[in-house]
Design a protein around this motif. Structure first.
Motif, PDB file in Angstrom:
ATOM      1  N   ALA A  19      -5.286  32.564  36.468  1.00 41.49           N
ATOM      2  CA  ALA A  19      -6.318  33.592  36.293  1.00 41.49           C
ATOM      3  C   ALA A  19      -5.743  34.917  35.783  1.00 41.49           C
ATOM      4  O   ALA A  19      -6.497  35.847  35.495  1.00 41.49           O
ATOM      5  CB  ALA A  19      -7.037  33.822  37.619  1.00 41.49           C
ATOM      6  N   GLY A  20      -4.418  35.010  35.680  1.00 45.53           N
ATOM      7  CA  GLY A  20      -3.789  36.227  35.182  1.00 45.53           C
ATOM      8  C   GLY A  20      -3.704  37.345  36.205  1.00 45.53           C
ATOM      9  O   GLY A  20      -3.560  38.508  35.844  1.00 45.53           O
TER      10      GLY A  20
ATOM     11  N   SER B 281       4.337  38.844  41.933  1.00 46.77           N
ATOM     12  CA  SER B 281       3.788  40.198  42.016  1.00 46.77           C
ATOM     13  C   SER B 281       2.445  40.236  41.297  1.00 46.77           C
ATOM     14  O   SER B 281       2.097  39.328  40.546  1.00 46.77           O
ATOM     15  CB  SER B 281       4.763  41.213  41.416  1.00 46.77           C
ATOM     16  OG  SER B 281       5.025  40.887  40.071  1.00 46.77           O
ATOM     17  N   LEU B 282       1.715  41.292  41.553  1.00 47.79           N
ATOM     18  CA  LEU B 282       0.411  41.471  40.918  1.00 47.79           C
ATOM     19  C   LEU B 282       0.594  41.880  39.460  1.00 47.79           C
ATOM     20  O   LEU B 282       1.502  42.639  39.129  1.00 47.79           O
ATOM     21  CB  LEU B 282      -0.383  42.561  41.638  1.00 47.79           C
ATOM     22  CG  LEU B 282      -0.689  42.328  43.116  1.00 47.79           C
ATOM     23  CD1 LEU B 282      -1.430  43.528  43.683  1.00 47.79           C
ATOM     24  CD2 LEU B 282      -1.488  41.052  43.319  1.00 47.79           C
ATOM     25  N   THR B 283      -0.296  41.396  38.617  1.00 49.68           N
ATOM     26  CA  THR B 283      -0.298  41.818  37.224  1.00 49.68           C
ATOM     27  C   THR B 283      -0.995  43.178  37.119  1.00 49.68           C
ATOM     28  O   THR B 283      -1.767  43.568  38.004  1.00 49.68           O
ATOM     29  CB  THR B 283      -1.040  40.806  36.332  1.00 49.68           C
ATOM     30  OG1 THR B 283      -2.416  40.775  36.743  1.00 49.68           O
ATOM     31  CG2 THR B 283      -0.422  39.423  36.420  1.00 49.68           C
TER      32      THR B 283
ATOM     33  N   SER C 173      -6.831  37.278  50.137  1.00 53.54           N
ATOM     34  CA  SER C 173      -5.844  37.643  51.147  1.00 53.54           C
ATOM     35  C   SER C 173      -4.440  37.719  50.550  1.00 53.54           C
ATOM     36  O   SER C 173      -3.666  38.641  50.861  1.00 53.54           O
ATOM     37  CB  SER C 173      -5.895  36.634  52.294  1.00 53.54           C
ATOM     38  OG  SER C 173      -5.000  36.981  53.290  1.00 53.54           O
ATOM     39  N   VAL C 174      -4.099  36.777  49.680  1.00 49.53           N
ATOM     40  CA  VAL C 174      -2.784  36.788  49.023  1.00 49.53           C
ATOM     41  C   VAL C 174      -2.652  38.025  48.138  1.00 49.53           C
ATOM     42  O   VAL C 174      -1.621  38.713  48.163  1.00 49.53           O
ATOM     43  CB  VAL C 174      -2.566  35.495  48.207  1.00 49.53           C
ATOM     44  CG1 VAL C 174      -1.372  35.625  47.275  1.00 49.53           C
ATOM     45  CG2 VAL C 174      -2.395  34.311  49.140  1.00 49.53           C
ATOM     46  N   LEU C 175      -3.684  38.326  47.374  1.00 50.73           N
ATOM     47  CA  LEU C 175      -3.628  39.495  46.493  1.00 50.73           C
ATOM     48  C   LEU C 175      -3.464  40.788  47.299  1.00 50.73           C
ATOM     49  O   LEU C 175      -2.656  41.646  46.948  1.00 50.73           O
ATOM     50  CB  LEU C 175      -4.881  39.572  45.623  1.00 50.73           C
ATOM     51  CG  LEU C 175      -5.065  38.438  44.613  1.00 50.73           C
ATOM     52  CD1 LEU C 175      -6.379  38.601  43.873  1.00 50.73           C
ATOM     53  CD2 LEU C 175      -3.895  38.348  43.660  1.00 50.73           C
ATOM     54  N   LEU C 176      -4.207  40.898  48.383  1.00 44.00           N
ATOM     55  CA  LEU C 176      -4.096  42.094  49.205  1.00 44.00           C
ATOM     56  C   LEU C 176      -2.729  42.187  49.876  1.00 44.00           C
ATOM     57  O   LEU C 176      -2.169  43.275  50.018  1.00 44.00           O
ATOM     58  CB  LEU C 176      -5.223  42.143  50.234  1.00 44.00           C
ATOM     59  CG  LEU C 176      -6.612  42.368  49.630  1.00 44.00           C
ATOM     60  CD1 LEU C 176      -7.684  42.295  50.705  1.00 44.00           C
ATOM     61  CD2 LEU C 176      -6.676  43.689  48.885  1.00 44.00           C
TER      62      LEU C 176
END
Length: 153
Positions: free
Chosen positions: A86-87, A104-106, A49-52
């Motif tokens: 987890a990168g 932010s997303l990698t 959910s956080v990533l999305l």
């Protein structure tokens, strides 16, 4: 005349209720099948959910993410730490408030999300192509339009 109209309304309501139940079950099965096509590993529902959220809404602080997910910042901090290890997420100092970190997303995470979507779409394409004839595919396209209206209501 009113009795006929009442019976028709009752019949229509019963049919709508039955369709609603069947639709819920079918959508749940379809979601499960789509999830199986692009397993994102051992991520929890909260982590996904956080990533999305970061993908949809862009960079955010832990506090902003916690608010969006209706949880305490301390709990969100633990989730974010796991994602950083987890990168999948990285942080940078907030230019307007150095005490805050903007997450932010990698690139690796973005690639993972893109690959997952492509795998799910490929499975769905193959399932439609292999199991539905042209007329059924057209019916499905019409049904998608109806589902869009339901989702927007």
């Amino acid at each position: 005349m009113d009795d006929d109209r009442d019976r028709q309304n009752d019949t229509d309501a019963a049919r709508a209720l039955a369709v609603a139940g069947e639709l819920r079950v079918v959508v749940s099965r379809l979601k499960r099948r789509l999830r199986e096509q692009a397993d994102v590993g051992d991520l929890t529902t909260s982590q996904k959910s956080v990533l999305l959220h970061l993908e949809r809404e862009g960079p955010a602080t832990v506090t902003m993410l916690a608010r969006a997910q209706n949880m305490r910042p301390q709990s969100m901090g633990a989730i974010v730490s796991t994602l950083q290890v987890a990168g999948l997420v990285n942080g940078a100092p907030d230019p307007s408030d150095g005490r805050q970190t903007i997450l932010s997303l990698t690139p690796a995470c973005r690639d993972m999300i893109t690959a997952g979507r492509a795998a799910r779409e490929d499975w769905l394409f193959r399932a439609i192509h292999a199991n539905l004839d042209r007329q059924e595919q057209e019916q499905l396209a019409d049904a998608v339009e109806l589902l869009k209206r339901l989702a927007a209501s």
